[in-house]
Design a protein around this motif. Structure first.
Motif, PDB file in Angstrom:
ATOM      1  N   CYS A   1     -16.729   6.691 -14.723  1.00  0.00           N
ATOM      2  CA  CYS A   1     -16.712   7.175 -13.351  1.00  0.00           C
ATOM      3  C   CYS A   1     -15.517   8.056 -13.043  1.00  0.00           C
ATOM      4  O   CYS A   1     -15.353   8.480 -11.900  1.00  0.00           O
ATOM      5  CB  CYS A   1     -16.779   5.995 -12.379  1.00  0.00           C
TER       6      CYS A   1
ATOM      7  N   ARG B   1     -14.903  10.766 -15.029  1.00  0.00           N
ATOM      8  CA  ARG B   1     -15.098  11.969 -15.837  1.00  0.00           C
ATOM      9  C   ARG B   1     -15.226  13.228 -14.997  1.00  0.00           C
ATOM     10  O   ARG B   1     -14.699  14.276 -15.351  1.00  0.00           O
ATOM     11  CB  ARG B   1     -16.366  11.819 -16.692  1.00  0.00           C
ATOM     12  N   CYS B   2     -15.970  13.138 -13.911  1.00  0.00           N
ATOM     13  CA  CYS B   2     -16.229  14.328 -13.097  1.00  0.00           C
ATOM     14  C   CYS B   2     -15.253  14.456 -11.935  1.00  0.00           C
ATOM     15  O   CYS B   2     -15.071  15.526 -11.387  1.00  0.00           O
ATOM     16  CB  CYS B   2     -17.640  14.300 -12.544  1.00  0.00           C
TER      17      CYS B   2
ATOM     18  N   PRO C   1     -12.728   6.644  -8.553  1.00  0.00           N
ATOM     19  CA  PRO C   1     -12.711   6.280  -7.137  1.00  0.00           C
ATOM     20  C   PRO C   1     -11.985   4.952  -6.918  1.00  0.00           C
ATOM     21  O   PRO C   1     -11.877   4.141  -7.834  1.00  0.00           O
ATOM     22  CB  PRO C   1     -14.185   6.135  -6.777  1.00  0.00           C
TER      23      PRO C   1
ATOM     24  N   ILE D   1     -23.650   5.037  -2.952  1.00  0.00           N
ATOM     25  CA  ILE D   1     -22.854   5.799  -3.915  1.00  0.00           C
ATOM     26  C   ILE D   1     -23.347   5.521  -5.333  1.00  0.00           C
ATOM     27  O   ILE D   1     -23.569   6.439  -6.117  1.00  0.00           O
ATOM     28  CB  ILE D   1     -21.353   5.445  -3.790  1.00  0.00           C
TER      29      ILE D   1
ATOM     30  N   MET E   1     -24.561   7.980  -8.138  1.00  0.00           N
ATOM     31  CA  MET E   1     -23.654   8.187  -9.273  1.00  0.00           C
ATOM     32  C   MET E   1     -24.131   7.562 -10.581  1.00  0.00           C
ATOM     33  O   MET E   1     -23.808   8.077 -11.649  1.00  0.00           O
ATOM     34  CB  MET E   1     -22.258   7.633  -8.933  1.00  0.00           C
TER      35      MET E   1
ATOM     36  N   ALA F   1     -23.774   9.212 -14.271  1.00  0.00           N
ATOM     37  CA  ALA F   1     -23.008   8.605 -15.358  1.00  0.00           C
ATOM     38  C   ALA F   1     -23.943   8.074 -16.442  1.00  0.00           C
ATOM     39  O   ALA F   1     -23.489   7.448 -17.390  1.00  0.00           O
ATOM     40  CB  ALA F   1     -22.128   7.484 -14.806  1.00  0.00           C
TER      41      ALA F   1
ATOM     42  N   LEU G   1     -26.028   5.587 -16.466  1.00  0.00           N
ATOM     43  CA  LEU G   1     -25.964   4.135 -16.633  1.00  0.00           C
ATOM     44  C   LEU G   1     -27.373   3.556 -16.710  1.00  0.00           C
ATOM     45  O   LEU G   1     -28.298   4.068 -16.077  1.00  0.00           O
ATOM     46  CB  LEU G   1     -25.229   3.483 -15.454  1.00  0.00           C
TER      47      LEU G   1
END
Ligand code: HEC
Length: 96
Positions: A49, A51-52, A56, A69, A73, A77, A79
């Motif tokens: 989380c 990487r971009c 957070p 979120i 996200m 990612a 996942l």
């Protein structure tokens, strides 16, 4: 004079007691993550989380906000559903 006989009615107060359901004792279900899964969630979070954007802050959003979120996200990612769940459980477990 009349005698008034009060028939004492012995109402058996057998109110069906609402016994609390044999609660959380067993049920290692999908609903609750174990400590290990949360620990995995943390690792995944830290590895995937940041990487971009920068990693957070889990406490910056409420658990409700995290649902949304994570829904946006987790695919970014890449996942799996399980990892999505673990990361979610991790972030909401971090409470100030
Ligand atoms: C492929 C790149 C990418 C990955 C991987 C990624 N994000 Fe994001 N993230 C973004 C982008 C782009 C935005 C800003 C635009 C948006 O909100 O969609 C963002 C925004 C956010 C925000 C701010 C949302 C808001 O409403 O303020 C949070 C929090 C967040 N990401 C958490 C995560 C978490 C947690 C993971 C790991 C599961 C993750 N991101 C993985 C690209 C990524």
């Amino acid at each position: 004079m009349k005698k008034i006989i009060l028939a004492a009615s012995f109402t058996a107060i057998a109110l069906t007691s609402c016994t609390p359901k044999a609660s959380t004792a067993a049920a290692p279900s999908l609903a609750v993550s174990t400590a290990e899964q949360i620990a995995q969630g943390k690792t995944i979070f830290e590895n995937s989380c940041g990487r971009c954007h920068k990693l957070p802050d889990p406490t910056a959003h409420t658990s409700v906000q995290w649902v949304g979120i994570m829904n946006s996200m987790a695919p970014k990612a890449k996942l799996t559903d399980e990892q999505h769940q673990w990361v979610y459980d991790y972030v909401v477990s971090v409470k100030k």
